[in-house]
Design an enzyme around this catalytic site. Structure first.
Site, PDB file in Angstrom:
ATOM      1  N   ALA A   1     -35.984  13.502  -5.877  1.00 17.60           N
ATOM      2  CA  ALA A   1     -35.205  12.279  -6.099  1.00 17.60           C
ATOM      3  C   ALA A   1     -36.099  11.260  -6.799  1.00 17.60           C
ATOM      4  O   ALA A   1     -36.759  10.449  -6.158  1.00 17.60           O
ATOM      5  CB  ALA A   1     -34.711  11.732  -4.758  1.00 17.60           C
ATOM      6  N   GLU A   2     -36.105  11.305  -8.122  1.00 18.27           N
ATOM      7  CA  GLU A   2     -37.033  10.469  -8.878  1.00 18.27           C
ATOM      8  C   GLU A   2     -36.768   8.989  -8.675  1.00 18.27           C
ATOM      9  O   GLU A   2     -37.702   8.179  -8.638  1.00 18.27           O
ATOM     10  CB  GLU A   2     -36.962  10.816 -10.372  1.00 18.27           C
TER      11      GLU A   2
ATOM     12  N   PHE B   1     -42.283  16.325 -14.644  1.00 20.25           N
ATOM     13  CA  PHE B   1     -42.295  16.292 -16.106  1.00 20.25           C
ATOM     14  C   PHE B   1     -41.838  14.883 -16.489  1.00 20.25           C
ATOM     15  O   PHE B   1     -40.970  14.327 -15.823  1.00 20.25           O
ATOM     16  CB  PHE B   1     -41.293  17.297 -16.706  1.00 20.25           C
TER      17      PHE B   1
ATOM     18  N   PHE C   1     -38.140  13.835 -16.442  1.00 24.41           N
ATOM     19  CA  PHE C   1     -37.363  13.548 -15.234  1.00 24.41           C
ATOM     20  C   PHE C   1     -37.393  12.073 -14.849  1.00 24.41           C
ATOM     21  O   PHE C   1     -36.682  11.646 -13.955  1.00 24.41           O
ATOM     22  CB  PHE C   1     -37.852  14.405 -14.059  1.00 24.41           C
TER      23      PHE C   1
ATOM     24  N   HIS D   1     -37.739  19.556 -21.220  1.00 18.73           N
ATOM     25  CA  HIS D   1     -39.077  19.697 -20.633  1.00 18.73           C
ATOM     26  C   HIS D   1     -40.170  19.487 -21.683  1.00 18.73           C
ATOM     27  O   HIS D   1     -41.243  20.049 -21.578  1.00 18.73           O
ATOM     28  CB  HIS D   1     -39.247  21.081 -19.994  1.00 18.73           C
TER      29      HIS D   1
HETATM   30  C1  LIG Z   1     -34.724  15.644 -12.168  1.00 14.89           C
HETATM   31  C2  LIG Z   1     -35.608  16.811 -12.017  1.00 14.89           C
HETATM   32  N1  LIG Z   1     -36.629  16.755 -11.142  1.00 14.89           N
HETATM   33  C3  LIG Z   1     -37.439  17.818 -10.978  1.00 14.89           C
HETATM   34  C4  LIG Z   1     -37.252  18.955 -11.697  1.00 14.89           C
HETATM   35  C5  LIG Z   1     -38.203  20.128 -11.530  1.00 14.89           C
HETATM   36  N2  LIG Z   1     -37.565  21.162 -10.744  1.00 14.89           N
HETATM   37  C6  LIG Z   1     -36.865  22.136 -11.357  1.00 14.89           C
HETATM   38  S1  LIG Z   1     -36.114  23.104 -10.270  1.00 14.89           S
HETATM   39  C7  LIG Z   1     -36.725  22.272  -8.952  1.00 14.89           C
HETATM   40  C8  LIG Z   1     -36.352  22.698  -7.578  1.00 14.89           C
HETATM   41  C9  LIG Z   1     -34.888  22.707  -7.381  1.00 14.89           C
HETATM   42  O1  LIG Z   1     -34.534  23.378  -6.224  1.00 14.89           O
HETATM   43  P1  LIG Z   1     -33.039  23.710  -5.853  1.00 14.89           P
HETATM   44  O2  LIG Z   1     -32.145  22.594  -6.282  1.00 14.89           O
HETATM   45  O3  LIG Z   1     -33.008  24.060  -4.432  1.00 14.89           O
HETATM   46  O4  LIG Z   1     -32.678  24.967  -6.762  1.00 14.89           O
HETATM   47  P2  LIG Z   1     -33.348  26.411  -6.772  1.00 14.89           P
HETATM   48  O5  LIG Z   1     -34.525  26.361  -7.675  1.00 14.89           O
HETATM   49  O6  LIG Z   1     -33.732  26.749  -5.390  1.00 14.89           O
HETATM   50  O7  LIG Z   1     -32.317  27.311  -7.336  1.00 14.89           O
HETATM   51  C10 LIG Z   1     -37.528  21.238  -9.381  1.00 14.89           C
HETATM   52  C11 LIG Z   1     -38.270  20.326  -8.499  1.00 14.89           C
HETATM   53  C12 LIG Z   1     -36.199  18.975 -12.633  1.00 14.89           C
HETATM   54  N3  LIG Z   1     -35.963  20.032 -13.421  1.00 14.89           N
HETATM   55  N4  LIG Z   1     -35.386  17.901 -12.751  1.00 14.89           N
END
Ligand SMILES: Cc1ncc(C[n+]2csc(CCOP(=O)(O)OP(=O)(O)O)c2C)c(N)n1
Ligand SMILES: [Mg+2]
Lengths: 341, 327
Positions: free
Chosen positions: B61-62, B85, B88, B129
């Site tokens: 949660a940025e 990144f 975000f 990204h």
């Molecule tokens: C706004 C944002 N913050 C952080 C990220 C980096 N990031 C990509 S996937 C992820 C984890 C997400 O987990 P979840 O929603 O549970 O999905 P899953 O990977 O388990 O399918 C993170 C922190 C991003 N892509 N976008």
């Protein structure tokens, strides 16, 4: 690797558990086939990544196949689907051409985003498959938008929206749930709770661990299902989608599932945040062989049919890789052409 | 004076580590920065050493991460927030441009916080990204912005940023992380925010740049020296806000020909402001029109071939310099 399904008696006799859903044998076989296609496609994508044919960031759907297949099989062709960045499986379940998906992974001009997007940007407007988004949670309100559009235009199509459990921590998830409940929108939110957002376990990231309960703040219909079971996935999503279609009411569903691979290609399968034992334990309920064995036991599939299916899928995946490999690079002057319509 | 050969990312880690040792008010927060060590491993080992009170794994949660950083700074803490990144940061825009940026202006209270933003393309990350979003914040008074290009500057600037009483956005280029190495002194030094650095002295043409393109400029300058005997000066801005106007004008006046290079898109980029300053204050000293080289004005393509076409490169800098040399 061919699937050899064991013939041992399932613990509970569930042979007829899908009867009430009115699913034909052909449909059940199709469920299995789609899951198997996703599994093999993803395994191959991992190999091609290892060979640097695929670059950047790539997130595999291995372990979660039952969620995507069960849910998408519950839809009509005019229903909308939104996915996040773990999107190859959803795209395949919707029937997108594996060649086009693989070509996008390879960054080729024949890919669905013409090589501009890559792994997180699968899209097929002709199938109402609305993508593929790399900013976690960022796509959730778009689903409210298509649902609003359907309702406004007097169409009875429904929107479903997939996201991970970590995405449910973004403010925009809550903003959208409130809006969908308030406006009575025909949308089903499907949270694929695979227990981790990257290396962070649910328990370390959520004040309330039952993700589906977050809908209670908006007085929204809600529930969870076994996301390792394609029939349960179909059952739960079908009920929610039917309800949305009839009464314009949204639902939040939580699929309890697990990813068998690392978060992305650079993350090991197990490491500091989960043990090898945990992953092995979860693999015992691997949705693909689990359902295959059930069909075999019910006499709906034969081992011969499974072998034939493996061979057919192998060809499909090989052809997808060949197609991607031989496809042209996007031409340089294309870059500027697509920014505005 | 002892020093070590460090990568760019090791230098950032080292700077944060030293500041945490120095000042108990400094703490880190971000997604998976603890046990995972951060997506790029900038905080590897920090949790074990400093404990979970000071190395805080947040939820995804940025907006909450950045807003809570503003609040913690108001309470006397010195938060260093990591955006996994820089792309975000979009999810937390309000917290930076409204809350962080205007608090001192409105209330005369300092907001000493740092936001680390791994940015940049060249890693086939595609549209979401690969961004270089510094220009979005450049336009907002109240935020300081730095963008180091070398390990030495990386350590000195992260330390200066942490000690600064203002919100500082620290742009760190992902492709430099492990590709760039340099000697980094062990001692407690700072690189002053707001001071550019002449990375190569020259007399014929100035390249004014920052971040990843500093390295392209240095390589290109060497090629021009070898091939044409042209003497190219490379000015590394290091800080974007405050911008070192004196250094920019001094270099422009000295050589009379200026090439501005950055990896961010061309239109409305930092280069536009630099060009305007030179046109406004050093016009009489110019022997050629100011030239700009930057990424093409499109989102970042995933296709490695197109990404290369899209980005500035050593070859493109060489060509632009040759054009200027001929003028
Ligand atoms: C706004 C944002 N913050 C952080 C990220 C980096 N990031 C990509 S996937 C992820 C984890 C997400 O987990 P979840 O929603 O549970 O999905 P899953 O990977 O388990 O399918 C993170 C922190 C991003 N892509 N976008
Ligand atoms: Mg998850």
């Amino acid at each position: 690797m061919a699937t050899v399904l064991s013939m041992k008696e399932p613990k509970e006799t569930k042979k007829i558990r899908w009867k009430d859903l009115g699913l034909s044998s052909a449909q059940l076989i199709d469920f299995y086939k789609r899951m198997l296609l996703i599994r093999r496609f993803e395994e191959r994508a991992a190999q091609e990544y290892g060979k640097s044919k695929i670059g950047g960031f790539c997130h595999l759907y291995i372990g979660q196949e039952a969620v995507g297949v069960g849910a998408i099989e519950a839809l009509r062709e005019d229903d909308y689907i939104f996915s996040a960045y773990r999107d190859h499986g959803h795209a395949l379940a919707r029937g997108m051409d594996p060649k086009v998906i693989m070509a996008e992974l390879f960054g080729k001009f024949t890919g669905c985003s013409k090589g501009m997007g890559g792994s997180m940007h699968m899209f097929d407007a002709s199938k109402n498959f609305m993508g593929g988004y790399g900013i976690v949670g960022g796509h959730i309100p778009l689903a409210a938008g298509t649902a609003f559009g359907s309702k406004y235009l007097g169409k009875d199509s429904v929107t479903i929206c997939f996201f991970g459990e970590a995405a449910a921590n973004q403010g925009v998830f809550h903003e959208t749930l409130n809006l969908a409940a308030l406006w009575k929108l025909p949308v089903v939110f499907i949270c694929e709770n695979n227990r981790y957002g990257m290396g962070t376990a649910v328990e370390r990231a959520h004040a309330v661990w039952d993700i589906y309960q977050k809908a209670s703040a908006y007085d929204m219909k809600r529930g969870w299902f076994d996301g390792m079971d394609v029939i349960e996935s179909y059952r739960a999503v079908k009920a929610a989608v039917d309800h949305a279609r009839q009464s314009n009411e949204p639902t939040l569903l939580e699929a309890r599932t697990y990813r068998f691979r690392g978060h992305s290609m650079s993350d090991p399968i197990h490491g500091h945040y989960r043990t090898k034992e945990e992953v092995e334990e979860q693999k015992k309920s691997d949705p693909v062989p689990r359902f295959g064995e059930e069909l075999l036991h019910a006499g709906i599939l034969t081992q011969k049919a499974v072998d034939d299916m493996e061979a057919e899928i192998k060809t499909i995946v090989n052809q997808a890789v060949e197609f991607a490999d031989q496809s042209p690079e996007p031409p340089a002057d294309f870059l500027r052409e697509n920014v505005y319509s | 004076m002892n020093s070590k050969l460090l990568t760019y990312i090791e230098a950032i880690s080292k700077g944060m580590w030293e500041e945490m040792e120095r000042d108990p008010a400094v703490f880190l927060l971000g997604e998976d920065i603890g046990g995972f060590g951060g997506a790029f491993k900038a905080t590897k080992g920090f949790l074990q050493h400093f404990g979970e009170d000071r190395v805080v794994d947040t939820v995804l949660a940025e907006s909450a991460i950045l807003g809570a950083s503003v609040g913690a700074a108001l309470a006397g803490m010195k938060p260093v927030a990591e955006m996994q990144f820089s792309d975000f940061v979009t999810c937390g825009f309000n917290q930076l441009v409204n809350n962080a940026a205007t608090t001192h202006y409105r209330w005369n209270i300092p907001v000493p916080m740092v936001v680390r933003l791994p940015s940049g393309a060249g890693i086939h990350g595609g549209p979401f990204h690969s961004r270089n979003p510094e220009a979005w914040f450049f336009h907002q008074p109240g935020l300081k912005i730095v963008a180091p290009s070398t390990p030495y500057d990386a350590k000195g600037l992260i330390k200066a940023a942490i000690r600064d009483a203002n919100p500082v956005l620290y742009f760190e280029h992902k492709r430099l992380y492990r590709h760039v190495k340099g000697e980094v002194p062990d001692d407690d030094y700072l690189v002053e925010i707001g001071k550019a650095d002449v990375k190569r002295q020259g007399t014929d043409i100035s390249v004014i740049t920052y971040g990843s393109t500093v390295h392209q400029a240095l390589e290109a300058a060497e090629i021009l020296q070898q091939e044409n005997g042209t003497s190219v000066e490379v000015l590394d801005l290091r800080s974007l806000v405050p911008l070192d106007k004196e250094a920019i004008l001094a270099s422009a006046r000295k050589t009379g020909k200026v090439l501005i290079v950055h990896e961010d898109n061309l239109t409305g980029g930092i280069g536009a402001e630099v060009a305007a300053l030179i046109a406004e204050f050093a016009f009489q000293n110019l022997d050629a029109p100011i030239k700009r080289l930057a990424a093409i004005d499109t989102p970042t393509p995933y296709s490695p071939t197109l990404e290369e076409f899209f980005l500035p490169s050593k070859e493109k800098v060489v060509n632009a310099l040759k054009e200027l040399a001929r003028y």
